[in-house]
Design an enzyme around this catalytic site. Structure first.
Site, mmCIF file in Angstrom:
data_model
loop_
_atom_site.group_PDB
_atom_site.id
_atom_site.type_symbol
_atom_site.label_atom_id
_atom_site.label_comp_id
_atom_site.label_asym_id
_atom_site.label_seq_id
_atom_site.Cartn_x
_atom_site.Cartn_y
_atom_site.Cartn_z
ATOM 1 N N GLU A 90 0.506 0.950 6.946
ATOM 2 C CA GLU A 90 0.342 2.269 6.340
ATOM 3 C C GLU A 90 -0.005 3.306 7.402
ATOM 4 O OE1 GLU A 90 1.110 2.848 3.376
ATOM 5 O OE2 GLU A 90 1.077 0.880 2.403
ATOM 6 N N ARG A 100 -4.763 4.406 -11.836
ATOM 7 C CA ARG A 100 -3.906 4.318 -13.021
ATOM 8 C C ARG A 100 -4.428 3.257 -13.985
ATOM 9 N NH1 ARG A 100 0.233 1.019 -14.234
ATOM 10 N NH2 ARG A 100 0.278 0.169 -12.120
ATOM 11 N N CYS A 153 -6.932 -0.131 -2.487
ATOM 12 C CA CYS A 153 -6.416 -0.284 -1.117
ATOM 13 C C CYS A 153 -6.623 0.994 -0.314
ATOM 14 C CB CYS A 153 -4.933 -0.657 -1.155
ATOM 15 S SG CYS A 153 -4.611 -2.359 -1.675
ATOM 16 N N HIS A 179 0.002 -3.391 3.941
ATOM 17 C CA HIS A 179 0.324 -3.982 2.643
ATOM 18 C C HIS A 179 1.258 -5.173 2.820
ATOM 19 C CE1 HIS A 179 -1.118 -0.560 -0.042
ATOM 20 N NE2 HIS A 179 -1.540 -1.669 -0.628
#
Length: 227
Positions: A90, A100, A153, A179
């Site tokens: 990332e 969410r 994360c 990831h």
């Protein structure tokens, strides 16, 4: 004359973190990879692996404990990204929690900063493009990612980069987030979900760690995305 104090023989530490299983899953690829590397020595540095809870707040607390204990030279935080087929370093951590779904403790923060008063974002200090290049050269699937999401994360990624930027005991340390695809046994319960064998993922993080320890300046080549 008193004898000279012998030099410190303690090797530098690489801290690798992974997450506990989430929701109804029995395993999390990030922790399976991390714990497989515990005790491995790379370029003279000793890997220490730590499991983080998949819980807002508590994950940062556990990270802080590990940072205080080991004062690592390098930190590689791993997370599982179901749906991704490649190892994806990332690039950017953002100062935003926007869940969410609820975490493992039922927490679901919405539109709040990871750390109040901290910058809006941090870039990874890993040589992310060199890592992707070296993984691909080794025949391992890899690509660069510009979003770690807004769940636990990214929560950990941002906290890590803020610690590395502001804590004096960690001055000079580098770190970032990667990831991982899910494991085949996880994908077997969800037809069509991409996966990658544990041995392949472990090999990839070995290569990644070596690159992170040996490449000080990232390569300059295209790694962007249109969308």
């Amino acid at each position: 004359m008193s004898p000279k104090k012998p030099p410190d023989q303690t090797p530098p530490t690489v801290l690798i973190t992974g997450f506990e299983a989430f929701e109804n899953d029995e395993t999390n690829a990030s922790w399976e990879v991390a714990r497989a590397l515990d005790g491995w020595i790379c370029e003279g540095a000793l890997v220490r692996s730590v499991q983080l809870p998949c819980v807002f707040g508590a994950a940062i607390e556990r990270l802080d404990e590990a940072l205080r204990q080991w004062r690592p030279r390098l930190v590689i935080s791993l997370g599982q990204a179901s749906g991704r087929a490649e190892i994806t370093p990332e690039r950017v951590a953002i100062n935003l929690d926007d869940a969410r779904i609820a975490d493992n403790d039922g927490r679901q923060p919405i539109d709040i900063p990871v750390i109040s008063g901290a910058p809006a974002a941090y870039f990874s200090s890993l040589p992310v493009k060199a890592i992707v290049r070296d993984l691909r050269s080794a025949g391992l699937p890899a690509s660069l990612s510009t979003t770690a999401g807004t769940f636990v994360c990214n929560h950990v990624f941002f906290a890590l980069m803020h610690r590395l930027a502001t804590l004096r005991p960690l001055a000079g340390a580098r770190g970032g987030f990667v990831h991982m695809p899910c494991l085949p046994e996880h994908a077997a319960r969800r037809p069509g979900l991409p996966s990658l064998a544990l041995a392949t993922q472990v090999e990839a993080i070995r290569h990644l760690t070596h690159t992170a320890l040996t490449v000080q300046e990232d390569v300059r080549e295209s790694g962007g995305q249109i969308h």
